[in-house]
Design a protein around this motif. Structure first.
Motif, PDB file in Angstrom:
ATOM      1  N   LEU A   1      93.585 -55.380   0.612  1.00 35.01           N
ATOM      2  CA  LEU A   1      94.985 -55.590   1.006  1.00 35.01           C
ATOM      3  C   LEU A   1      95.166 -56.502   2.227  1.00 35.01           C
ATOM      4  O   LEU A   1      96.022 -57.382   2.196  1.00 35.01           O
TER       5      LEU A   1
ATOM      6  N   GLU B   1      97.254 -59.936   2.218  1.00 39.43           N
ATOM      7  CA  GLU B   1      98.397 -60.162   3.112  1.00 39.43           C
ATOM      8  C   GLU B   1      98.298 -61.492   3.856  1.00 39.43           C
ATOM      9  O   GLU B   1      99.291 -62.189   4.047  1.00 39.43           O
TER      10      GLU B   1
ATOM     11  N   SER C   1      99.950 -53.160  -3.592  1.00 39.11           N
ATOM     12  CA  SER C   1     100.677 -53.478  -2.375  1.00 39.11           C
ATOM     13  C   SER C   1     102.029 -52.776  -2.360  1.00 39.11           C
ATOM     14  O   SER C   1     102.452 -52.206  -1.347  1.00 39.11           O
TER      15      SER C   1
END
Lengths: 112, 112
Positions: free
Chosen positions: A83, A87, B105
């Motif tokens: 993640l 991002e 996410s």
């Protein structure tokens, strides 16, 4: 600041990027990207480093949310957490098509 | 090392990640991700910093291949270069589908 990003704070970004900014920690992430490894397995792979140093690198990666640790009996399994990397990517690239960037990337490799 | 990546060397990775590991430099990249800006425009946006400090940040970004500078008359235009950010992503994520990561996410955001 000019921009606020909502998933990780700027301070968390600092930790993530500092963690990624070390070649041993990147090598650890490379080695677990397809399959998790136990801490002992990682110590064997990084045999030039003592166990304490490997543990310190794993600690930096865990605090940066880049690995997730699961305990199973005597073993400590280290899983990559994608993640934060996603991002970083989405912050600057999301709206561009991947196909276009792949073309650019191939062009650059061909030119070199 | 456990892994060799072919586009940037490990030393170049160090420079890229060190450059990204600073919130002012990330803010500069945020502000030019959709449109390039001149150095003067960036100095106005980052008015809490003196011009010399902004120039130093731009220098770090340029050496890390994260911005490309084009001179036009008196102006110095700063363009974002997305290739290093794409390479960071591809090194660890490429094979995973973006759809799957998007679901993850969103799940994480919903849980928080």
């Amino acid at each position: 600041m000019l921009y606020k990003y909502n998933m990780y704070t700027e301070s968390e970004y600092d930790h993530i990027l500092k963690a990624l900014g070390n070649s041993t920690r990147r090598a650890i992430l490379d080695s677990i990207k397809d399959n998790p490894k136990t801490t002992s397995q990682l110590c064997s792979l990084l045999s030039e480093l003592d166990r304490c140093t490997v543990m310190q690198h794993l600690d930096v990666l865990e605090k940066a949310d880049l690995i997730i640790i699961k305990h199973q009996g005597k073993h400590r399994w280290n899983y990559i957490n994608l993640l934060p990397i996603k991002e970083i990517h989405d912050r600057w690239i999301r709206k561009y098509s991947f196909e276009a960037l792949d073309v650019l990337s191939k062009m650059k490799k061909d030119l070199e």
